[in-house]
Design a protein around this motif. Structure first.
Motif, PDB file in Angstrom:
ATOM      1  N   TYR A  78       0.864  -0.929  -0.091  1.00  0.00           N
ATOM      2  CA  TYR A  78      -0.124   0.100   0.057  1.00  0.00           C
ATOM      3  C   TYR A  78       0.891   1.373   0.804  1.00  0.00           C
ATOM      4  O   TYR A  78       1.848   1.116   0.770  1.00  0.00           O
ATOM      5  N   CYS A  79       0.803   1.883  -0.860  1.00  0.00           N
ATOM      6  CA  CYS A  79       1.119   3.716  -1.220  1.00  0.00           C
ATOM      7  C   CYS A  79       0.621   4.415   0.091  1.00  0.00           C
ATOM      8  O   CYS A  79      -0.439   5.141  -0.544  1.00  0.00           O
ATOM      9  N   ALA A  80       0.683   4.542   0.744  1.00  0.00           N
ATOM     10  CA  ALA A  80       0.600   5.790   1.615  1.00  0.00           C
ATOM     11  C   ALA A  80       0.452   7.155   1.349  1.00  0.00           C
ATOM     12  O   ALA A  80      -0.722   8.314   1.789  1.00  0.00           O
ATOM     13  N   VAL A  81       1.448   7.289   0.548  1.00  0.00           N
ATOM     14  CA  VAL A  81       1.442   8.934   0.226  1.00  0.00           C
ATOM     15  C   VAL A  81       0.815   9.118  -0.708  1.00  0.00           C
ATOM     16  O   VAL A  81       0.211  10.467  -0.217  1.00  0.00           O
ATOM     17  N   CYS A  82      -0.168   8.473  -1.716  1.00  0.00           N
ATOM     18  CA  CYS A  82      -0.913   8.892  -3.155  1.00  0.00           C
ATOM     19  C   CYS A  82      -2.138   7.661  -2.137  1.00  0.00           C
ATOM     20  O   CYS A  82      -3.605   8.103  -3.026  1.00  0.00           O
ATOM     21  N   ASP A  83      -2.275   7.096  -1.135  1.00  0.00           N
ATOM     22  CA  ASP A  83      -3.613   6.090  -1.122  1.00  0.00           C
ATOM     23  C   ASP A  83      -3.849   5.246  -2.832  1.00  0.00           C
ATOM     24  O   ASP A  83      -4.681   4.923  -3.140  1.00  0.00           O
ATOM     25  N   TYR A  99       2.304  14.170  -9.172  1.00  0.00           N
ATOM     26  CA  TYR A  99       2.377  12.263  -9.364  1.00  0.00           C
ATOM     27  C   TYR A  99       2.960  12.165  -7.955  1.00  0.00           C
ATOM     28  O   TYR A  99       3.691  12.493  -7.350  1.00  0.00           O
ATOM     29  N   CYS A 100       2.377  10.527  -7.752  1.00  0.00           N
ATOM     30  CA  CYS A 100       3.091  10.488  -6.854  1.00  0.00           C
ATOM     31  C   CYS A 100       4.977   9.390  -7.265  1.00  0.00           C
ATOM     32  O   CYS A 100       4.531   8.094  -7.886  1.00  0.00           O
ATOM     33  N   PRO A 101       6.090   9.743  -6.426  1.00  0.00           N
ATOM     34  CA  PRO A 101       7.281   8.837  -7.412  1.00  0.00           C
ATOM     35  C   PRO A 101       7.595   7.959  -6.175  1.00  0.00           C
ATOM     36  O   PRO A 101       8.494   7.076  -6.528  1.00  0.00           O
ATOM     37  N   PHE A 102       6.554   7.885  -5.800  1.00  0.00           N
ATOM     38  CA  PHE A 102       6.665   6.454  -4.180  1.00  0.00           C
ATOM     39  C   PHE A 102       6.796   5.362  -5.128  1.00  0.00           C
ATOM     40  O   PHE A 102       6.914   4.858  -3.881  1.00  0.00           O
ATOM     41  N   CYS A 103       5.708   5.036  -5.476  1.00  0.00           N
ATOM     42  CA  CYS A 103       4.979   3.241  -6.295  1.00  0.00           C
ATOM     43  C   CYS A 103       4.761   3.687  -7.920  1.00  0.00           C
ATOM     44  O   CYS A 103       4.822   4.452  -8.491  1.00  0.00           O
TER      45      CYS A 103
HETATM   46 ZN   LIG Z   1       1.980   6.402  -4.119  1.00  0.00          ZN
END
Ligand SMILES: [Zn+2]
Length: 200
Positions: free
Chosen positions: A86-91, A114-118
């Motif tokens: 689960y990516c909590a930064v962008c849900d 955009y979310c660079p974490f997933c």
């Molecule tokens: Zn994300």
């Protein structure tokens, strides 16, 4: 799946869809890289389904993953195990929608980060200014959340999502309009307001 299997699937998208961007640098490899993280048979089934629905445009990576998650080989009644984190930064949305009020004009405008974490988020990265084919260049640019938030802000996004997740509050608002300009579709969008909603 193996890298070879991932490339077979990307080739299938390339051959089946009328419009694709696989000739632009990096696009082919990015699709193959992300697809390789998933199970071959299930991703193949997801792609078959997508092509059946619309074979004009290559689906965004986020849509591929969404379809993939809805395609299960598990016997009916068995709970499906989610393989990715689960990516909590962008849900798990892949992006964060921001609203900002300009102090001089008083106008509110919306923009997408955009979310660079997933992997879902990375499929949202877009920079129209650097497209190799000059005809398709545009001023549209989707920056990463890290360009807008520092470590504290990112952590606050994470905590806010974890809290929401715990409380199981479903915040959904229609935001399609804001991203039509970059030719993307948002499945279930939600947003932060810099005016009111931000948790910090
Ligand atoms: Zn994300």
């Amino acid at each position: 799946m193996t890298q070879d299997q991932a490339e077979i699937l990307v080739d299938r998208l390339k051959n089946a869809c009328v419009f694709h961007r696989f000739d632009e640098p990096g696009v082919y490899l990015e699709y193959a890289r992300i697809i390789a993280q998933y199970d071959y048979d299930r991703m193949k089934a997801a792609i078959d389904e997508i092509i059946e629905e619309d074979s004009r445009n290559v689906p965004a990576i986020s849509l591929l993953i969404k379809k993939y998650k809805g395609t299960s080989n598990a016997p009916k009644g068995q709970v499906e195990v989610k393989s990715d984190e689960y990516c909590a930064v962008c849900d798990d949305k892949g992006f964060v929608l921001m609203k900002e009020k300009q102090s001089d004009t008083g106008l509110t405008y919306e923009f997408v980060l955009y979310c660079p974490f997933c992997p879902v988020g990375r499929s949202w990265a877009y920079d129209g200014r650097n497209i190799s084919d000059k005809k398709h260049r545009s001023p549209y640019y989707v920056p990463p959340v890290t360009e807008y938030f520092g470590d504290e802000g990112i952590q606050a996004l994470r905590e806010a999502n974890m809290k929401k997740r715990r409380e199981n509050i479903d915040v959904k608002r229609p935001v399609e309009k804001a991203v039509q300009s970059i030719g993307k579709e948002i499945p279930d969008g939600w947003q932060y307001d810099t005016i009111g909603d931000l948790p910090f």
